[in-house]
Design an enzyme around this catalytic site. Structure first.
Site, PDB file in Angstrom:
ATOM      1  N   HIS A 266       0.828  -1.211   0.000  1.00 12.37           N
ATOM      2  CA  HIS A 266       0.000   0.000   0.000  1.00 12.37           C
ATOM      3  C   HIS A 266       0.866   1.266   0.000  1.00 12.37           C
ATOM      4  O   HIS A 266       0.736   2.127  -0.875  1.00 12.37           O
ATOM      5  CB  HIS A 266      -0.913  -0.021   1.241  1.00 12.37           C
ATOM      6  N   GLU A 267       1.764   1.352   0.976  1.00 17.47           N
ATOM      7  CA  GLU A 267       2.626   2.538   1.045  1.00 17.47           C
ATOM      8  C   GLU A 267       3.546   2.586  -0.173  1.00 17.47           C
ATOM      9  O   GLU A 267       3.894   3.665  -0.649  1.00 17.47           O
ATOM     10  CB  GLU A 267       3.442   2.553   2.348  1.00 17.47           C
ATOM     11  N   GLU A 296      -4.590   8.047  -2.722  1.00 17.70           N
ATOM     12  CA  GLU A 296      -5.091   6.786  -2.190  1.00 17.70           C
ATOM     13  C   GLU A 296      -5.457   5.823  -3.323  1.00 17.70           C
ATOM     14  O   GLU A 296      -5.345   4.604  -3.178  1.00 17.70           O
ATOM     15  CB  GLU A 296      -6.296   7.067  -1.278  1.00 17.70           C
TER      16      GLU A 296
HETATM   17 ZN   LIG Z   1      -2.927   5.268   1.884  1.00 18.37          ZN
END
Ligand SMILES: [Zn+2]
Length: 341
Positions: A266-267, A296
């Site tokens: 995710h990061e 995001e």
């Molecule tokens: Zn995020």
């Protein structure tokens, strides 16, 4: 001075401001990634000083405003990028100049200190530790809503920081729609008789080994390790200081292997986005991601569409098996899982 000279000087002033922000962010990075706890006050103060210096520079007539006004008058003559920089600078100046300097400094100091206290509170599951800080932050935020001005709802003044132009009203409808769709799906899955066998994911996986595989995945999906680094923090986050310096964190739980893996992916998605900004905007006020929503979308693309796909794990599962072949020990269940092969 002609317009182009003013523009050149203005861009230079912006990069001086950026230099201070950069230093402030490094202080914050230290603070959030485990520098010694006795230095909390000193680091928070230093972060507060640097932030208030940025505010002082941006609101200075001589340093900033006079040139900004000249450029606004001649904005038609600037190229597209520089015109956008002028508009963005005005937007940021309008926001930051509404907060009284002493309050801005106290607020930045408070939030950086609160970051560390929140980590400790989360780790100890002790909300009371963090509650007074949260209270103070909300008080500041309420005051800032009045300074910024808003329609309908005081939080509208702060959604701006994430998605410009977004409102509580629009988001309420959005989340209601999301709830109506997702909640029944989750309920239906929970009520099914056959549940996946996932016990093996909650055994004891040594953190050092988790680190090895997390880093391997991070660099394999396209994060440039020479243009950033990964450390550990209580809650994972990404901080883009520059395209050449993107910092991100994950969090390792010995008994929850997938947590660090998916946080890393995710990061990594956030980080890869930051490392690939257009060359044309690198180092400028525009190189900050389009919005939190767009940011995001990049992290979720990597985490959910790529990282949870069968193709992804067909490729990485042998690595995972090799990494933990002898490592898995007692965890949530009583039997020891050892990857076959
Ligand atoms: Zn995020």
């Amino acid at each position: 001075m002609d317009l182009m000279s003013v523009n050149k000087s203005f861009l230079d002033r912006l990069s001086q401001i950026r230099g201070l922000e950069y230093a402030g962010n490094v202080v914050y990075w230290d603070l959030a990634t485990g520098a010694g706890s006795r230095g909390i006050d000193a680091r928070s103060k230093s972060f507060g000083v640097l932030s208030s210096q940025v505010q002082a520079m941006m609101t200075s007539e001589a340093f900033f405003l006079s040139e900004l006004e000249i450029l606004e008058e001649g904005i038609e003559k600037l190229d597209e990028r520089d015109a956008l920089i002028v508009k963005e600078a005005r937007y940021q100046l309008d926001r930051i100049s509404r907060i009284p300097p002493d309050e801005y400094r106290a607020y930045t100091e408070l939030t950086s200190k609160a970051t560390v206290i929140w980590e400790e509170a989360k780790d100890k599951s002790d909300f009371d530790l963090f509650a007074p800080y949260l209270e103070e932050i909300v008080e500041f935020k309420r005051k800032f809503s009045d300074y910024f001005g808003y329609e309908d709802h005081p939080y509208n003044a702060h959604i701006e920081d994430f998605e410009r132009g977004m409102t509580v009203k629009v988001l309420d409808v959005f989340f209601e729609e999301l709830k109506a769709t997702i909640v029944p799906i989750v309920k239906a899955i929970g009520e099914r008789n056959s549940q996946p066998m996932d016990d093996f994911l909650f055994l004891s996986y040594p953190v050092e080994k988790q680190k090895d595989i997390a880093e391997k995945i991070l660099y394999s999906i396209g994060f440039d390790k020479n243009a950033g680094e990964m450390k550990e923090s209580e809650h994972p986050f990404t901080m883009g200081l520059d395209v050449s310096d993107v910092r991100l964190t994950t969090h390792y739980y010995q008994n929850r292997l997938t947590s660090s893996l998916f946080s890393t992916i995710h990061e990594g998605g956030h980080g890869i986005y930051e490392q690939n900004f257009s060359k044309n905007i690198v180092g400028t006020i525009l190189a900050d991601g389009t919005s939190a929503g767009i940011h995001e979308s990049q992290s979720r693309l990597f985490e959910n569409n790529i990282g949870r796909s069968e193709a992804f794990w067909s490729y990485f599962y042998p690595d995972l098996q090799k990494t933990f072949k002898k490592a898995a020990g007692q965890g949530r269940t009583s039997h020891v899982y050892e990857c076959s092969q």
